[in-house]
Design a protein around this motif. Structure first.
Motif, PDB file in Angstrom:
ATOM      1  N   TRP A   1       4.237   1.004   6.450  1.00 29.67           N
ATOM      2  CA  TRP A   1       4.313   0.063   5.329  1.00 29.67           C
ATOM      3  C   TRP A   1       4.312   0.747   3.961  1.00 29.67           C
ATOM      4  CZ3 TRP A   1      -0.443  -2.256   8.036  1.00 29.67           C
ATOM      5  CH2 TRP A   1      -0.035  -2.935   9.183  1.00 29.67           C
ATOM      6  N   VAL A   2       3.534   1.819   3.828  1.00 25.06           N
ATOM      7  CA  VAL A   2       3.422   2.500   2.532  1.00 25.06           C
ATOM      8  C   VAL A   2       4.186   3.817   2.650  1.00 25.06           C
ATOM      9  CG1 VAL A   2       1.858   3.196   0.689  1.00 25.06           C
ATOM     10  CG2 VAL A   2       1.097   1.527   2.389  1.00 25.06           C
ATOM     11  N   ASN A   3       5.478   3.749   2.463  1.00 23.00           N
ATOM     12  CA  ASN A   3       6.274   4.943   2.695  1.00 23.00           C
ATOM     13  C   ASN A   3       7.281   5.155   1.565  1.00 23.00           C
ATOM     14  OD1 ASN A   3       8.648   3.335   3.277  1.00 23.00           O
ATOM     15  ND2 ASN A   3       7.839   2.992   5.321  1.00 23.00           N
ATOM     16  N   GLY A   4       8.134   6.148   1.758  1.00 24.17           N
ATOM     17  CA  GLY A   4       9.157   6.431   0.772  1.00 24.17           C
ATOM     18  C   GLY A   4       8.567   6.935  -0.536  1.00 24.17           C
ATOM     19  N   ASN A   5       9.358   6.862  -1.585  1.00 23.36           N
ATOM     20  CA  ASN A   5       8.871   7.295  -2.893  1.00 23.36           C
ATOM     21  C   ASN A   5       7.776   6.380  -3.419  1.00 23.36           C
ATOM     22  OD1 ASN A   5      10.741   5.172  -3.239  1.00 23.36           O
ATOM     23  ND2 ASN A   5      11.276   5.856  -5.291  1.00 23.36           N
ATOM     24  N   LYS A   6       7.672   5.167  -2.862  1.00 23.17           N
ATOM     25  CA  LYS A   6       6.655   4.220  -3.353  1.00 23.17           C
ATOM     26  C   LYS A   6       5.252   4.781  -3.161  1.00 23.17           C
ATOM     27  CE  LYS A   6       9.680   1.236  -4.650  1.00 23.17           C
ATOM     28  NZ  LYS A   6      10.825   2.156  -4.595  1.00 23.17           N
ATOM     29  N   TRP A   7       4.999   5.454  -2.042  1.00 23.54           N
ATOM     30  CA  TRP A   7       3.671   6.034  -1.854  1.00 23.54           C
ATOM     31  C   TRP A   7       3.406   7.121  -2.889  1.00 23.54           C
ATOM     32  CZ3 TRP A   7      -1.058   6.050  -1.301  1.00 23.54           C
ATOM     33  CH2 TRP A   7      -1.786   7.231  -1.146  1.00 23.54           C
ATOM     34  N   PHE A   8       4.377   7.983  -3.144  1.00 24.30           N
ATOM     35  CA  PHE A   8       4.175   9.064  -4.099  1.00 24.30           C
ATOM     36  C   PHE A   8       3.893   8.509  -5.494  1.00 24.30           C
ATOM     37  CE2 PHE A   8       6.424  11.129  -0.658  1.00 24.30           C
ATOM     38  CZ  PHE A   8       5.749  12.341  -0.542  1.00 24.30           C
TER      39      PHE A   8
ATOM     40  N   VAL B   1       5.116   9.859 -11.918  1.00 23.76           N
ATOM     41  CA  VAL B   1       5.885  11.111 -12.016  1.00 23.76           C
ATOM     42  C   VAL B   1       5.142  12.239 -11.316  1.00 23.76           C
ATOM     43  CG1 VAL B   1       6.832  12.838 -13.590  1.00 23.76           C
ATOM     44  CG2 VAL B   1       6.996  10.416 -14.172  1.00 23.76           C
ATOM     45  N   ARG B   2       3.831  12.314 -11.539  1.00 20.44           N
ATOM     46  CA  ARG B   2       3.023  13.374 -10.922  1.00 20.44           C
ATOM     47  C   ARG B   2       3.141  13.336  -9.403  1.00 20.44           C
ATOM     48  NH1 ARG B   2      -3.587  14.183 -11.439  1.00 20.44           N
ATOM     49  NH2 ARG B   2      -3.688  16.123 -10.215  1.00 20.44           N
ATOM     50  N   GLY B   3       3.063  12.150  -8.829  1.00 20.61           N
ATOM     51  CA  GLY B   3       3.198  12.047  -7.383  1.00 20.61           C
ATOM     52  C   GLY B   3       4.568  12.476  -6.902  1.00 20.61           C
ATOM     53  N   CYS B   4       5.595  12.127  -7.648  1.00 23.11           N
ATOM     54  CA  CYS B   4       6.963  12.429  -7.218  1.00 23.11           C
ATOM     55  C   CYS B   4       7.297  13.914  -7.304  1.00 23.11           C
ATOM     56  CB  CYS B   4       7.965  11.605  -8.020  1.00 23.11           C
ATOM     57  SG  CYS B   4       7.885   9.832  -7.620  1.00 23.11           S
ATOM     58  N   ILE B   5       6.516  14.670  -8.058  1.00 20.31           N
ATOM     59  CA  ILE B   5       6.671  16.123  -8.065  1.00 20.31           C
ATOM     60  C   ILE B   5       6.420  16.689  -6.665  1.00 20.31           C
ATOM     61  CG2 ILE B   5       5.650  18.283  -8.946  1.00 20.31           C
ATOM     62  CD1 ILE B   5       5.266  16.879 -11.622  1.00 20.31           C
ATOM     63  N   GLU B   6       5.644  15.968  -5.860  1.00 18.13           N
ATOM     64  CA  GLU B   6       5.276  16.445  -4.531  1.00 18.13           C
ATOM     65  C   GLU B   6       6.306  16.100  -3.452  1.00 18.13           C
ATOM     66  OE1 GLU B   6       1.395  14.865  -3.790  1.00 18.13           O
ATOM     67  OE2 GLU B   6       0.492  15.868  -5.524  1.00 18.13           O
ATOM     68  N   ILE B   7       7.350  15.371  -3.804  1.00 16.49           N
ATOM     69  CA  ILE B   7       8.321  14.939  -2.791  1.00 16.49           C
ATOM     70  C   ILE B   7       9.102  16.116  -2.219  1.00 16.49           C
ATOM     71  CG2 ILE B   7      10.472  13.648  -2.443  1.00 16.49           C
ATOM     72  CD1 ILE B   7       9.383  11.507  -4.322  1.00 16.49           C
TER      73      ILE B   7
ATOM     74  N   GLY C   1      29.853  25.357   0.521  1.00 13.38           N
ATOM     75  CA  GLY C   1      28.629  26.120   0.734  1.00 13.38           C
ATOM     76  C   GLY C   1      27.394  25.482   0.131  1.00 13.38           C
ATOM     77  N   ASP C   2      27.570  24.408  -0.630  1.00  9.71           N
ATOM     78  CA  ASP C   2      26.437  23.718  -1.238  1.00  9.71           C
ATOM     79  C   ASP C   2      25.543  23.127  -0.150  1.00  9.71           C
ATOM     80  OD1 ASP C   2      24.869  22.830  -3.300  1.00  9.71           O
ATOM     81  OD2 ASP C   2      26.348  21.465  -4.168  1.00  9.71           O
ATOM     82  N   ARG C   3      24.237  23.249  -0.355  1.00  9.67           N
ATOM     83  CA  ARG C   3      23.256  22.669   0.577  1.00  9.67           C
ATOM     84  C   ARG C   3      22.647  21.437  -0.095  1.00  9.67           C
ATOM     85  NH1 ARG C   3      19.470  27.689   0.936  1.00  9.67           N
ATOM     86  NH2 ARG C   3      19.926  27.491  -1.299  1.00  9.67           N
ATOM     87  N   LEU C   4      22.957  20.254   0.439  1.00 11.23           N
ATOM     88  CA  LEU C   4      22.521  18.988  -0.148  1.00 11.23           C
ATOM     89  C   LEU C   4      21.330  18.420   0.611  1.00 11.23           C
ATOM     90  CD1 LEU C   4      25.324  19.138  -1.549  1.00 11.23           C
ATOM     91  CD2 LEU C   4      25.521  16.676  -1.164  1.00 11.23           C
ATOM     92  N   LEU C   5      20.341  17.966  -0.139  1.00 17.10           N
ATOM     93  CA  LEU C   5      19.216  17.237   0.430  1.00 17.10           C
ATOM     94  C   LEU C   5      19.233  15.826  -0.142  1.00 17.10           C
ATOM     95  CD1 LEU C   5      16.640  17.313   2.197  1.00 17.10           C
ATOM     96  CD2 LEU C   5      15.371  17.911   0.121  1.00 17.10           C
ATOM     97  N   LEU C   6      19.375  14.831   0.731  1.00 16.83           N
ATOM     98  CA  LEU C   6      19.391  13.432   0.317  1.00 16.83           C
ATOM     99  C   LEU C   6      18.012  12.836   0.590  1.00 16.83           C
ATOM    100  CD1 LEU C   6      22.842  12.352   1.841  1.00 16.83           C
ATOM    101  CD2 LEU C   6      22.360  13.712  -0.196  1.00 16.83           C
ATOM    102  N   ILE C   7      17.436  12.169  -0.408  1.00 19.15           N
ATOM    103  CA  ILE C   7      16.087  11.615  -0.275  1.00 19.15           C
ATOM    104  C   ILE C   7      16.171  10.182   0.248  1.00 19.15           C
ATOM    105  CG2 ILE C   7      13.889  11.184  -1.396  1.00 19.15           C
ATOM    106  CD1 ILE C   7      14.758  14.114  -1.479  1.00 19.15           C
ATOM    107  N   HIS C   8      15.606   9.946   1.431  1.00 11.01           N
ATOM    108  CA  HIS C   8      15.503   8.579   1.958  1.00 11.01           C
ATOM    109  C   HIS C   8      14.213   7.984   1.413  1.00 11.01           C
ATOM    110  CE1 HIS C   8      15.408   5.079   4.419  1.00 11.01           C
ATOM    111  NE2 HIS C   8      16.311   5.495   5.282  1.00 11.01           N
TER     112      HIS C   8
END
Length: 307
Positions: free
Chosen positions: A36-43, A151-157, A284-291
């Motif tokens: 229930w508490v997941n994604g960027n919402k928790w951060f 913002v502080r929490g999202c630094i940890e993503i 050659g680019d390495r992409l990270l997509l945030i779910h």
């Protein structure tokens, strides 16, 4: 914080489109962290909840629309950590409640409604003073967790240098700002606004970055990484979904086993795949997509689409 959250996993995406473009594609599955508490919402909630605990508040008050992932997550987090929760909902009450608001009530959140004009005043001192007088001593979390704690929490993503480009969907710009502050030299971030006319988020993100660096709060780097916004994949506006996006999401889930939420992640994934076809990314680019989670909102949107 108790260890009730699973660490997010990085899942490779074996896509013919990415292979043809010569790009390595992976997704950071924040949706796995908690039911229930997941994604960027928790951060974005984490340090707000810690501050509320440290200051001995017992009630959290926040804002959101009728399909708000933030309302959903705040209700659940409040229940988990022993807070009373109050949700100030934009617009008029509509019964029966949709799945998002029904869940919030089940978690113990009290819902109150603000007309759209009043809702636009949600960040003003006048309205916040009025709410404090009405509900007593409450810890107010802005809509979407949009403050320096968020913002502080999202630094940890993102805590890896194994990727060249990090892509994320944007609503308030808080998550993007945190990600930018976490990146190393040579990495870049791309935000995909899910609102029509999302160009305004550039100034919002810039303000988050400047204010955070001036605040003295912890950060991974003093330098600001390269970043940009790509604003033409909003599909008509916030929470707007068309048949093309629905079809893309369903096909992507079937092919890769990764469910996408229609409001945020699906629009970003659609945009990335379209840009890959256009040769936007370097070979050659390495992409990270945030779910960023939010899958519970799909049920309400699917019901609306069928009507």
């Amino acid at each position: 914080m108790p260890s009730i959250f699973l660490p997010p996993t990085i899942q490779p995406i074996h896509s013919a489109i990415a292979q043809q473009a010569g790009v390595n594609l992976s997704v950071l599955r924040l949706d796995f962290m908690h039911p229930w508490v997941n994604g960027n919402k928790w951060f974005k909630l984490k340090y707000n909840i810690l501050e509320a605990q440290q200051r001995n508040f017992t009630t959290l008050l926040t804002f959101g629309g009728a399909y708000s992932n933030h309302i959903f997550a705040t209700a659940a987090a409040g229940n988990l950590f022993g807070f009373r929760t109050i949700g100030m909902i934009r617009g008029e009450e509509r019964l029966p409640l949709n799945p998002t608001l029904s869940f919030a009530v089940q978690q113990g959140m009290q819902l109150f409604y603000l007309d759209r004009q009043k809702y636009r005043e949600r960040q003003t001192t006048a309205l916040q003073t009025e709410l404090q007088q009405r509900f007593g001593e409450v810890f107010i979390i802005p809509e979407g967790g949009g403050n320096l704690n968020g913002v502080r929490g999202c630094i940890e993503i993102v805590n890896t240098a194994a990727f060249d480009t990090v892509c994320v969907a944007c609503g308030t710009g808080t998550t993007l700002a945190g990600i930018i502050l976490s990146l190393q030299k040579g990495q870049r971030a791309i935000g995909f606004p899910v609102l029509k006319g999302g160009e305004f988020l550039a100034s919002e993100v810039d303000s988050w970055l400047k204010n955070y660096l001036a605040s003295g709060l912890p950060t991974a780097n003093e330098a600001i990484a390269s970043w940009e916004l790509i604003c033409n994949y909003h599909m008509g506006g916030y929470a707007k979904v068309n048949d093309e996006l629905l079809t893309f999401s369903q096909q992507f889930t079937q092919e890769h086993g990764i469910p996408l939420d229609y409001v945020y992640t699906a629009k970003m994934f659609y945009g990335v795949m379209d840009l890959l076809k256009q040769g936007f990314f370097q070979r050659g680019d390495r992409l990270l997509l945030i779910h960023t989670g939010g899958l519970q909102g799909n049920l309400g949107i699917e019901k609306r689409s069928l009507q």
